[in-house]
Motif scaffolding. Structure first.
Motif, PDB file in Angstrom:
ATOM      1  N   PRO A 115       0.725  -1.511  -0.131  1.00  0.00           N
ATOM      2  CA  PRO A 115      -0.588  -0.248  -0.029  1.00  0.00           C
ATOM      3  C   PRO A 115       0.592   1.427   0.346  1.00  0.00           C
ATOM      4  CG  PRO A 115      -1.050  -1.796   1.713  1.00  0.00           C
ATOM      5  CD  PRO A 115      -0.045  -2.017   1.202  1.00  0.00           C
ATOM      6  N   GLN A 116       1.896   1.473   0.565  1.00  0.00           N
ATOM      7  CA  GLN A 116       2.994   2.496   0.585  1.00  0.00           C
ATOM      8  C   GLN A 116       3.301   3.002  -0.587  1.00  0.00           C
ATOM      9  OE1 GLN A 116       5.630   2.413   4.023  1.00  0.00           O
ATOM     10  NE2 GLN A 116       4.660   1.634   4.459  1.00  0.00           N
ATOM     11  N   LYS A 147       2.346   7.454  -1.745  1.00  0.00           N
ATOM     12  CA  LYS A 147       3.126   8.421  -1.798  1.00  0.00           C
ATOM     13  C   LYS A 147       2.607   9.450  -1.579  1.00  0.00           C
ATOM     14  CE  LYS A 147       7.883   8.924  -0.405  1.00  0.00           C
ATOM     15  NZ  LYS A 147       7.784   8.751   0.989  1.00  0.00           N
ATOM     16  N   VAL A 148       2.219   9.812  -2.444  1.00  0.00           N
ATOM     17  CA  VAL A 148       1.892  11.891  -2.373  1.00  0.00           C
ATOM     18  C   VAL A 148       0.714  12.022  -1.642  1.00  0.00           C
ATOM     19  CG1 VAL A 148       0.010  13.183  -4.014  1.00  0.00           C
ATOM     20  CG2 VAL A 148       2.456  11.591  -4.833  1.00  0.00           C
ATOM     21  N   GLY A 202      13.910  17.018 -10.674  1.00  0.00           N
ATOM     22  CA  GLY A 202      13.666  15.272 -10.099  1.00  0.00           C
ATOM     23  C   GLY A 202      12.286  14.295 -10.300  1.00  0.00           C
ATOM     24  N   GLY A 203      11.488  15.374 -11.448  1.00  0.00           N
ATOM     25  CA  GLY A 203      10.214  14.728 -11.052  1.00  0.00           C
ATOM     26  C   GLY A 203       9.839  15.418  -9.447  1.00  0.00           C
ATOM     27  N   ILE A 204       7.861  14.729 -10.100  1.00  0.00           N
ATOM     28  CA  ILE A 204       7.226  16.135  -9.363  1.00  0.00           C
ATOM     29  C   ILE A 204       7.370  15.497  -7.877  1.00  0.00           C
ATOM     30  CG2 ILE A 204       5.253  15.893  -8.463  1.00  0.00           C
ATOM     31  CD1 ILE A 204       4.328  16.049 -11.624  1.00  0.00           C
ATOM     32  N   ASN A 205       7.545  16.121  -6.302  1.00  0.00           N
ATOM     33  CA  ASN A 205       7.894  15.974  -5.052  1.00  0.00           C
ATOM     34  C   ASN A 205       6.302  15.742  -4.204  1.00  0.00           C
ATOM     35  OD1 ASN A 205       8.202  16.017  -2.785  1.00  0.00           O
ATOM     36  ND2 ASN A 205       9.485  18.435  -2.941  1.00  0.00           N
ATOM     37  N   PRO A 206       6.534  14.185  -4.253  1.00  0.00           N
ATOM     38  CA  PRO A 206       5.026  13.969  -3.683  1.00  0.00           C
ATOM     39  C   PRO A 206       4.829  14.747  -2.069  1.00  0.00           C
ATOM     40  CG  PRO A 206       6.822  12.533  -3.012  1.00  0.00           C
ATOM     41  CD  PRO A 206       7.666  14.091  -4.288  1.00  0.00           C
ATOM     42  N   TYR A 207       5.440  15.275  -1.849  1.00  0.00           N
ATOM     43  CA  TYR A 207       5.147  16.179  -0.740  1.00  0.00           C
ATOM     44  C   TYR A 207       4.908  17.587  -1.445  1.00  0.00           C
ATOM     45  CZ  TYR A 207       8.270  13.290   2.506  1.00  0.00           C
ATOM     46  OH  TYR A 207       8.768  12.654   3.262  1.00  0.00           O
ATOM     47  N   ALA A 208       5.538  18.569  -2.315  1.00  0.00           N
ATOM     48  CA  ALA A 208       4.813  19.085  -2.689  1.00  0.00           C
ATOM     49  C   ALA A 208       3.595  18.844  -3.658  1.00  0.00           C
ATOM     50  CB  ALA A 208       5.942  19.516  -3.850  1.00  0.00           C
ATOM     51  N   LEU A 209       3.608  18.179  -4.416  1.00  0.00           N
ATOM     52  CA  LEU A 209       2.213  17.930  -4.304  1.00  0.00           C
ATOM     53  C   LEU A 209       1.043  17.668  -4.193  1.00  0.00           C
ATOM     54  CD1 LEU A 209       0.066  17.594  -7.578  1.00  0.00           C
ATOM     55  CD2 LEU A 209       0.702  14.751  -7.422  1.00  0.00           C
TER      56      LEU A 209
END
Length: 514
Positions: free
Chosen positions: A275-276, A280-281, A331-338
């Motif tokens: 599930p993790q 992540k986002v 380096g791609g989309i930051n999951p914390y940011a999105l």
């Protein structure tokens, strides 16, 4: 001089002690549970050193784990980078267990301890307990007991069969870890606490039914057995089967019981982390949104100083920074940011909707119940469906999103969609697909084997988007399958719709595994 009354502050300066940590925890809990309505497991917070954090990195963040050379290699790599100043360490690690274990670094300042308690002990904790994927696929009550069993079982196997023999089985199982999960709900929920008991029952049954005299009984080679149809034979073996580790554990002809149990251990751990990979986002977005609201509320109620709040904002801004596509650090989309951006956008839609929001999100626009909506989102979605449902035109414009396509049949890159009326839905669909494990992970299945014939194992890779496996990597992993299976293995890369074969890989077993 700060306008905040020092008598109301939870701490003064950067230093802290365990009494201060308890006070911080109580204050954070009051906001998280009392005001935001979070539902969490009981918390267990442990203060650890930098070396212990590096050790946790090496063992995938788990508090108990069996020994394997790859963990030592990972520890050495991370330690060298940390000592040379080439990498930093996380402020915390949180374990999906009951109680929920949060490791916090002793080097953290009082402000950072407050932040990580809000982030991990309440944000991640709420998500672990309430998201449907974690409810279906993980057993938070039993994971710690199971890890202790796994560690002791593998240690006993090393004493009995030798470290080299055990290591070969674990190497092969680790190579197949991403293909050792059930992707659809099973009839029974995971019950890891009973795994040790079931292993003992299997061992006792084997000992009770074993009789060495059976090997002296002549075989009835002259008696013909009725032949099974191909469909019936495959049905009995539950083919096709996408969980390769499960199939090998149950059906590999030459594996010993202890080898099957090790495959089962690795498979259960892979399932625990499944599930993790899909959240992540959402998981980081939930935790980041929670810590932002809690820290802001602590500042509003004068429980942390202006200086502490500024320290928090600097850390928060660094975590949620999203470099532009042409930035050297991109380096791609930051999951914390999105994740954080989408949670804040949902709050805006609930409290200050525009006409566009009311058109796109009629069920939540203007409802004025931000936490109710967010708790429902955190419980019922994963990354792919969350983005597909809640990525708004407002956020797409704010991020200036566009969809870039690299088609091998075209001589140049093509921008398929931008953040305008014609492109919103295509952008949302394209971005959500990037978080769909069914799209990103290769679909490899065991499709056939004749256990009464040559026992050659046949696998198919159902190719999507003409994306083939890397030849050398595929051959190495296929060799691991052959070593576990004990006979030849054939992998065909097949076009998903037409059945056309792109290429084939063959591996023969190395007898040294057995």
């Amino acid at each position: 001089m700060s306008l905040i009354d020092k008598d109301t502050l939870l701490f003064h300066g950067a230093d802290w002690d365990f009494g201060a940590i308890q006070g911080v925890y109580d204050a954070v809990e009051q906001i998280a549970v009392g005001e935001m309505g979070l539902d969490v497991y009981p918390n267990q917070i442990e203060v650890i050193t930098a070396e212990q954090m590096l050790d946790a990195y090496a063992s995938i963040g788990m508090p108990l784990f069996y020994k394997h050379w790859s963990f030592g290699k990972r520890f050495a790599t991370h330690e060298a980078g940390y000592r040379q100043g080439l990498m930093g360490l996380a402020y915390e690690i949180v374990i999906n267990s009951n109680p929920c274990i949060s490791y916090i670094m002793e080097e953290n300042t009082a402000t950072m301890q407050t932040l990580v308690i809000a982030h991990a002990a309440f944000g991640h904790n709420h998500f672990f307990k309430n998201n449907y994927l974690f409810k279906e696929w993980t057993d938070a009550d039993g994971i710690l007991d199971y890890l202790e069993f796994a560690k002791s079982y593998i240690a006993r196997c090393e004493e009995r069969y030798g470290q080299s023999a055990v290591e070969k089985v674990i190497d092969a199982a680790h190579a197949l870890m991403s293909h050792g999960v059930h992707r659809y709900p099973r009839k029974k929920r995971p019950d890891l606490r009973s795994e040790e008991r079931r292993e003992r029952e299997r061992q006792i049954h084997q000992e009770q039914t074993f009789n060495d005299l059976w090997r002296t009984v002549p075989s009835k080679s002259g008696v013909a057995k009725p032949a099974l149809s191909d469909d019936r034979r495959r049905a009995l073996l539950e083919l096709p089967q996408e969980n390769i580790l499960y199939f090998l554990e149950k059906s590999a002809p030459r594996l010993q019981p202890w080898q099957r149990e090790i495959l089962r251990i690795v498979r259960q751990i892979a399932q625990y982390f499944y599930p993790q990979r899909q959240t992540k986002v959402m998981n980081e977005g939930c935790a980041t949104y929670c810590h932002y609201r809690i820290m802001t509320r602590l500042h509003e109620t004068r429980q942390i100083s202006d200086g502490a709040f500024l320290e928090f904002l600097q850390s928060h801004t660094n975590v949620t920074r999203q470099p532009e596509y042409d930035d050297p650090h991109y380096g791609g989309i930051n999951p914390y940011a999105l994740g954080f951006g989408m949670m804040q956008d949902i709050e805006r839609i609930c409290t200050q909707p525009t006409a566009e929001d009311r058109l796109w999100f009629p069920d939540i626009a203007g409802c004025d119940d931000t936490m109710g909506v967010l708790r429902g989102v955190w419980a019922n979605y994963r990354d792919e469906s969350f983005i597909s449902q809640f990525l708004s035109p407002h956020l797409m414009r704010q991020w200036r999103m566009f969809h870039l396509v690299d088609d091998p049949d075209r001589p140049e890159l093509v921008i398929e969609a931008i953040h305008d009326e014609r492109g919103y839905r295509r952008l949302r669909r394209a971005l959500s697909r990037q978080y769909d494990v069914g799209w990103s992970d290769p679909d490899i299945q065991v499709v056939d084997v004749d256990l009464t014939g040559d026992r050659r194992l046949i696998l198919h890779h159902n190719v999507l988007n003409r994306t083939l496996l890397h030849k050398d990597d595929a051959q190495r992993v296929l060799q691991m399958i052959a070593n576990l299976w004990g006979y030849d293995v054939l992998l065909k890369e097949v076009e998903a719709t037409t059945g056309a074969i792109f290429q084939e890989h063959v591996a023969h077993p190395h007898e040294t595994l057995f």
